[in-house]
Design a protein around this motif. Structure first.
Motif, mmCIF file in Angstrom:
data_model
loop_
_atom_site.group_PDB
_atom_site.id
_atom_site.type_symbol
_atom_site.label_atom_id
_atom_site.label_comp_id
_atom_site.label_asym_id
_atom_site.label_seq_id
_atom_site.Cartn_x
_atom_site.Cartn_y
_atom_site.Cartn_z
ATOM 1 N N ASN A 40 -16.670 55.029 -33.077
ATOM 2 C CA ASN A 40 -15.231 55.168 -32.959
ATOM 3 C C ASN A 40 -14.655 56.052 -34.072
ATOM 4 O OD1 ASN A 40 -12.700 54.429 -31.929
ATOM 5 N ND2 ASN A 40 -13.539 52.415 -31.454
ATOM 6 N N GLN B 79 -18.458 46.812 -30.633
ATOM 7 C CA GLN B 79 -19.330 46.845 -31.815
ATOM 8 C C GLN B 79 -19.615 48.268 -32.303
ATOM 9 O OE1 GLN B 79 -22.905 44.373 -31.338
ATOM 10 N NE2 GLN B 79 -21.837 43.266 -29.731
ATOM 11 N N MET C 167 -10.666 53.009 -32.209
ATOM 12 C CA MET C 167 -9.654 52.586 -33.177
ATOM 13 C C MET C 167 -8.408 53.460 -33.050
ATOM 14 S SD MET C 167 -9.871 52.701 -37.286
ATOM 15 C CE MET C 167 -9.288 54.375 -37.392
ATOM 16 N N LYS D 159 -18.417 50.599 -33.989
ATOM 17 C CA LYS D 159 -17.298 50.911 -34.891
ATOM 18 C C LYS D 159 -17.427 52.301 -35.511
ATOM 19 C CE LYS D 159 -15.671 46.382 -36.022
ATOM 20 N NZ LYS D 159 -16.522 45.201 -36.103
ATOM 21 N N TYR D 160 -18.645 52.623 -35.922
ATOM 22 C CA TYR D 160 -18.823 53.928 -36.559
ATOM 23 C C TYR D 160 -18.631 55.049 -35.526
ATOM 24 C CZ TYR D 160 -20.567 57.467 -39.756
ATOM 25 O OH TYR D 160 -20.672 58.573 -40.561
ATOM 26 N N ASP E 165 -12.247 54.339 -41.432
ATOM 27 C CA ASP E 165 -12.769 52.981 -41.594
ATOM 28 C C ASP E 165 -11.574 52.019 -41.534
ATOM 29 O OD1 ASP E 165 -13.753 50.581 -42.426
ATOM 30 O OD2 ASP E 165 -15.158 51.476 -43.864
#
Ligand code: HEM
Length: 461
Positions: free
Chosen positions: A317, A312, A1, A314-315, A380
């Motif tokens: 990242n 996928q 991100m 995400k966390y 987030d």
């Protein structure tokens, strides 16, 4: 991100320039320069004119940093003591190039490092990471304590080396490792103009000259090999064949040598440092590690990570971004003013040095709640904790000179993090001695002593 896509900082700078007494706390520079800047900022605010052995304007506000790196970047270059030291080591590759030469190189290299192009390095990243975890099995079984910082250096050097040279790296890995060490030692000395000059015969300078000539010879032989038929699809092959759209020119052997050296040294060290800090933080935050392992299990099951699954994670990242916030590998930035400039209403003459510390900026209490706490939830994408902080998070820089290798680095960090965590829990040993050191990169001074605990299932078996 990456931080949210806004173009202007949310909060303007409303403070004033402070002028501490000359040589104020100068002695601290010799110890830990990041602490020196932290103290100056704590005592004097976000905009400081420092007068000492080396004078500079220190900025610590996102709006000022944004102005220097982006809005008025044309008034600044990298002709500073610090970058001149890198120039001695790497020549005029992209990291240190200026003006037309930088523009030309950036235009040539940009497509090679775009998000789509770097996907082809996924397999080699995963293979190298898997190889490292396999080599660790004996250590894990014996409960051996080892310095994972060294292993991360070796691993990221292997990734960079294979991306540039394919199998030729494996034949030369030990030599490249030695050259890298010598160059890093040189870059870590204080940037004093005379001592840094390679003509000055200190043992370190003589060693660097020898190393650079060995490296050039290695690369010359490799280029000749490629030119006589054995052309490969690695980064060296791409650099040898990429043509300037307008002129049709290819890069010279010398330009390629400078480019490759700068990228291998800068790129692998920053990534290995980031990984070492990730292991440090995960050990201190078992809840974060648990959630990360659950995400990896949910995304990959017991299979190795695939390229398609990366979005996928995400966390993972968020964990990486939060680590880069607290422990930015390139913690220090500096520019030289090439004309008189005005910054927050203050006149700064041509030839001045403007600096900032990512370490302090990315822990700025006006932009981050509890800035010293490790909280991946800040990043987030759906619910950022500190919505005004995007310009206070620039681990890869900002503006036209933003890190060209950032997509490569993010993929590499995700792949190594996932591959290691699928197989082991990394536990910091009680014998570990922790202290932060701010050299060219920000590192745990004594490395990181860990043990590995195997997990019950191993991907792909
Ligand atoms: C976690 C890993 C990395 C971090 C934190 C990082 C950070 C940075 C930063 C902060 C800059 C900007 C400096 C400035 O403002 O002048 C930069 C520039 C650069 N980085 Fe990275 N980097 C990383 C990995 C890499 C990798 C893997 C490569 C190459 C494959 C690379 C190649 C470069 C180059 C060539 C530049 C100069 C760009 C220019 O001036 O046009 N970096 N990096």
């Amino acid at each position: 991100m990456t931080p949210r896509n806004t173009t202007e900082p949310e909060r303007p700078f409303t403070g004033r320039l402070a002028e501490p007494p000359a040589f104020h706390h100068q002695w601290m520079l010799a110890g830990n320069p990041a602490r020196f800047f932290e103290r100056l900022i704590r005592e004097h605010g976000d905009f400081i004119h420092y007068r000492g052995v080396i004078g500079f304007h220190l900025i610590n506000h996102p709006a000022l940093v944004h102005q220097v790196l982006k809005n008025t970047h044309r008034h600044y270059d990298k002709n500073s003591h610090v970058y001149n030291r890198f120039r001695n080591a790497f020549g005029d590759g992209l990291v240190t190039a200026e003006g037309e030469s930088w523009k030309r190189q950036r235009k040539l290299l940009q497509p090679i490092f775009g998000p789509a192009s770097i996907r082809r390095f996924f397999d080699l990243m995963r293979d190298s990471a898997t190889g490292a975890t396999e080599r660790w099995s004996g250590r894990a079984a014996n409960g051996e304590v080892f310095n994972i910082a060294r292993d991360m250096e070796r691993l990221t050097l292997e990734v960079a080396g294979r991306a540039f040279f394919s199998q030729a790296f494996d034949r030369t890995a030990d030599r490249i490792g030695r050259w890298t060490l010598a160059i890093n030692r040189y870059c870590a000395i204080p940037p004093l103009p005379v001592i840094s000059d390679l003509r000055f015969p200190t043992p370190l300078n003589l060693r660097l000259r020898r190393v650079l000539s060995e490296y050039r010879e290695f690369l010359r032989d490799l280029i000749r090999e490629r030119m006589t038929g054995d052309m490969k699809d690695d980064l060296l092959g791409v650099l040898l064949t990429t043509k300037d759209e307008d002129t049709g020119e290819v890069m010279s052997e010398d330009e390629i040598a400078q480019e490759v050296l700068g990228m291998i040294i800068g790129g692998h060290e920053s990534s290995s440092t980031a990984l070492t800090w990730i292991w440090h933080e995960l050990d201190r935050h078992p809840g974060v590690e648990q959630r990360l392992v659950e995400e990896i299990q949910a995304v990959c099951g017991d299979e190795p990570l695939t390229l398609e699954k990366i979005p996928q994670l995400k966390y993972a990242n968020m964990v990486i971004q939060e680590t880069l916030r607290l422990h930015p590998p390139f913690w220090f930035e500096n520019r030289n003013t090439i004309s008189d400039v005005e910054l927050a209403g203050v006149h700064i003459p041509q030839g001045s040095m403007v600096v900032f510390s990512r370490y302090s900026l990315q822990r700025h209490p006006d932009f981050w709640d509890s800035p010293d706490e490790f909280r991946p939830a800040r990043f987030d994408p759906d619910q950022p904790e500190n919505p005004e902080s995007s310009h206070a998070h620039i681990p890869f820089g900002s503006g036209p000179r933003v890190c060209i290798g950032r997509h490569f680095a993010m993929m590499e960090l995700l792949v190594i993090l996932t591959t290691v965590l699928q197989r082991y829990r990394v536990i910091v040993d009680s014998s570990d001695r922790h202290e932060m050191a701010a050299r060219v990169t920000m590192v745990p001074k004594y490395g990181l002593k860990v043990r590995l605990e195997p997990r019950s299932s191993t991907p792909g078996r």
